[in-house]
Design a protein around this motif. Structure first.
Motif, PDB file in Angstrom:
ATOM      1  N   ARG A 184      -1.609 -11.973  -9.432  1.00  0.00           N
ATOM      2  CA  ARG A 184      -1.701 -13.332  -8.740  1.00  0.00           C
ATOM      3  C   ARG A 184      -0.094 -13.734  -8.138  1.00  0.00           C
ATOM      4  O   ARG A 184       0.311 -14.828  -7.866  1.00  0.00           O
ATOM      5  CB  ARG A 184      -2.009 -14.358  -9.806  1.00  0.00           C
ATOM      6  N   ARG A 185       0.296 -12.609  -7.497  1.00  0.00           N
ATOM      7  CA  ARG A 185       1.622 -12.573  -6.630  1.00  0.00           C
ATOM      8  C   ARG A 185       1.428 -12.031  -5.308  1.00  0.00           C
ATOM      9  O   ARG A 185       2.397 -11.894  -4.698  1.00  0.00           O
ATOM     10  CB  ARG A 185       2.611 -12.110  -7.425  1.00  0.00           C
ATOM     11  N   GLY A 186       0.003 -11.786  -4.983  1.00  0.00           N
ATOM     12  CA  GLY A 186      -0.197 -11.254  -3.775  1.00  0.00           C
ATOM     13  C   GLY A 186       0.003  -9.618  -3.443  1.00  0.00           C
ATOM     14  O   GLY A 186      -0.127  -9.338  -2.252  1.00  0.00           O
ATOM     15  N   LEU A 187       0.418  -8.893  -4.521  1.00  0.00           N
ATOM     16  CA  LEU A 187       0.791  -7.519  -4.486  1.00  0.00           C
ATOM     17  C   LEU A 187      -0.497  -6.760  -3.891  1.00  0.00           C
ATOM     18  O   LEU A 187      -0.336  -5.842  -3.058  1.00  0.00           O
ATOM     19  CB  LEU A 187       1.235  -6.791  -5.745  1.00  0.00           C
ATOM     20  N   ALA A 188      -1.932  -7.102  -4.578  1.00  0.00           N
ATOM     21  CA  ALA A 188      -3.013  -6.490  -4.011  1.00  0.00           C
ATOM     22  C   ALA A 188      -3.168  -6.578  -2.685  1.00  0.00           C
ATOM     23  O   ALA A 188      -3.588  -5.764  -1.781  1.00  0.00           O
ATOM     24  CB  ALA A 188      -4.037  -7.054  -4.909  1.00  0.00           C
ATOM     25  N   VAL A 189      -2.834  -7.924  -2.000  1.00  0.00           N
ATOM     26  CA  VAL A 189      -3.106  -8.048  -0.394  1.00  0.00           C
ATOM     27  C   VAL A 189      -2.130  -7.109   0.375  1.00  0.00           C
ATOM     28  O   VAL A 189      -2.435  -6.237   1.150  1.00  0.00           O
ATOM     29  CB  VAL A 189      -2.876  -9.356  -0.375  1.00  0.00           C
ATOM     30  N   HIS A 190      -0.854  -6.953  -0.066  1.00  0.00           N
ATOM     31  CA  HIS A 190       0.253  -6.155   0.367  1.00  0.00           C
ATOM     32  C   HIS A 190      -0.273  -4.754   0.407  1.00  0.00           C
ATOM     33  O   HIS A 190      -0.199  -3.934   1.324  1.00  0.00           O
ATOM     34  CB  HIS A 190       1.464  -6.331  -0.165  1.00  0.00           C
ATOM     35  N   MET A 191      -0.808  -4.256  -0.935  1.00  0.00           N
ATOM     36  CA  MET A 191      -1.343  -2.824  -0.812  1.00  0.00           C
ATOM     37  C   MET A 191      -2.218  -2.671   0.138  1.00  0.00           C
ATOM     38  O   MET A 191      -2.389  -1.390   0.788  1.00  0.00           O
ATOM     39  CB  MET A 191      -1.502  -2.395  -2.303  1.00  0.00           C
ATOM     40  N   MET A 192      -3.335  -3.719   0.129  1.00  0.00           N
ATOM     41  CA  MET A 192      -4.495  -3.478   1.178  1.00  0.00           C
ATOM     42  C   MET A 192      -3.652  -3.210   2.664  1.00  0.00           C
ATOM     43  O   MET A 192      -4.368  -2.478   3.515  1.00  0.00           O
ATOM     44  CB  MET A 192      -5.663  -4.379   0.918  1.00  0.00           C
ATOM     45  N   GLN A 193      -3.142  -4.103   2.982  1.00  0.00           N
ATOM     46  CA  GLN A 193      -2.231  -4.167   4.155  1.00  0.00           C
ATOM     47  C   GLN A 193      -1.630  -2.844   4.534  1.00  0.00           C
ATOM     48  O   GLN A 193      -1.960  -2.298   5.555  1.00  0.00           O
ATOM     49  CB  GLN A 193      -1.223  -5.241   4.438  1.00  0.00           C
ATOM     50  N   ALA A 194      -0.886  -2.156   3.635  1.00  0.00           N
ATOM     51  CA  ALA A 194      -0.137  -0.934   3.555  1.00  0.00           C
ATOM     52  C   ALA A 194      -1.281   0.190   3.729  1.00  0.00           C
ATOM     53  O   ALA A 194      -1.002   1.219   4.724  1.00  0.00           O
ATOM     54  CB  ALA A 194       0.682  -0.748   2.478  1.00  0.00           C
TER      55      ALA A 194
END
Length: 242
Positions: A184-194
């Protein structure tokens, strides 16, 4: 280029998340999973089948020490009904998602995501915590290039991991996992972007992935990223399974 069809997705799965072996037995493709889950352990119909063909697949899967498991793809209603009549129950209904690569590709915040191959020991610990053990990581090792893993960090700590590979023009991300205390800190979004940024550099036009329909958080995440459901599948597992 037009986006992937659900038929494309089935082929991308077989390339980017490979079984230990694939062999034809009559109309069936039999996958040897070695404990790595349904995607690499299920049988699929590669030609028209009748009810009398089902024992052929059952025998072949049992020869690998696997409980009989069939992937039921879009349109395979007759096979689904034949297995149901034999007592097979539904297991893991799945959504398949896709989006143009540019929809996801972005630069995560500095020192948040790193492309790593082979995966680091800390990434294995992240996957272990999420139930992605050595058998599934062995799948990653046998997938052909291009492939990589994404190490995710938050609060100056390793906190997430994902695997991404390419088949033709389509990338697929697998095993996206974040440690529970860092969710719930946005890390999954960042990994998908990467992952999408890496895939774009390697010529992919679309990002794809699959997730179970009952994983509410994952489905919400992928929809929030602009990905759309293009089809799916489910499994039928033998009634002897616990």
């Amino acid at each position: 280029m037009t986006g992937p069809t659900i038929t494309d997705i089935y082929e991308v799965i077989d390339t980017t998340w490979q079984p230990a072996s694939k062999t034809r037995h009559g109309p069936w493709m039999i996958r040897e999973g070695r404990g790595a889950g349904g995607r690499v352990s299920s049988a699929t119909a590669e030609a028209p089948v009748i009810d009398a063909d089902i024992p052929i697949a059952e025998e072949a899967m049992r020869a690998f020490g696997q409980t009989p498991l069939f992937m039921i793809r879009d349109g395979e209603t007759a096979l689904d009904q034949a297995l149901e009549a034999r007592g097979y129950r539904i297991k893991d209904a799945v959504h398949a998602y896709a989006a143009p690569i540019g929809t996801l590709a972005a630069d995560p915040p500095p020192v948040t995501c790193f492309e790593v191959w082979p995966p680091l020991e800390i990434m294995k610990e992240v996957w272990d915590a999420g139930g992605i053990g050595p058998e599934r990581r062995a799948v990653m090792a046998r997938v052909p290039d291009p492939k990589t893993t994404i190490l995710g960090r938050t609060e100056d700590q390793p906190a997430g991991a994902a695997f991404v590979a390419i088949a033709g023009p389509f990338a697929m991300t697998h095993a996206v996992e974040t440690l529970a205390r860092h969710r719930r800190r946005g890390l999954a979004v960042h990994m998908m972007q990467a992952a999408a940024r890496w895939a774009a550099r390697h010529g992919a036009t679309h990002m794809t992935l699959i997730t179970t329909q009952d994983n509410i958080a994952a489905n919400a995440l992928y929809r929030s990223l602009g990905m759309t459901v293009i089809g799916g599948y489910h499994y039928r597992i033998h009634p002897e399974a616990p």
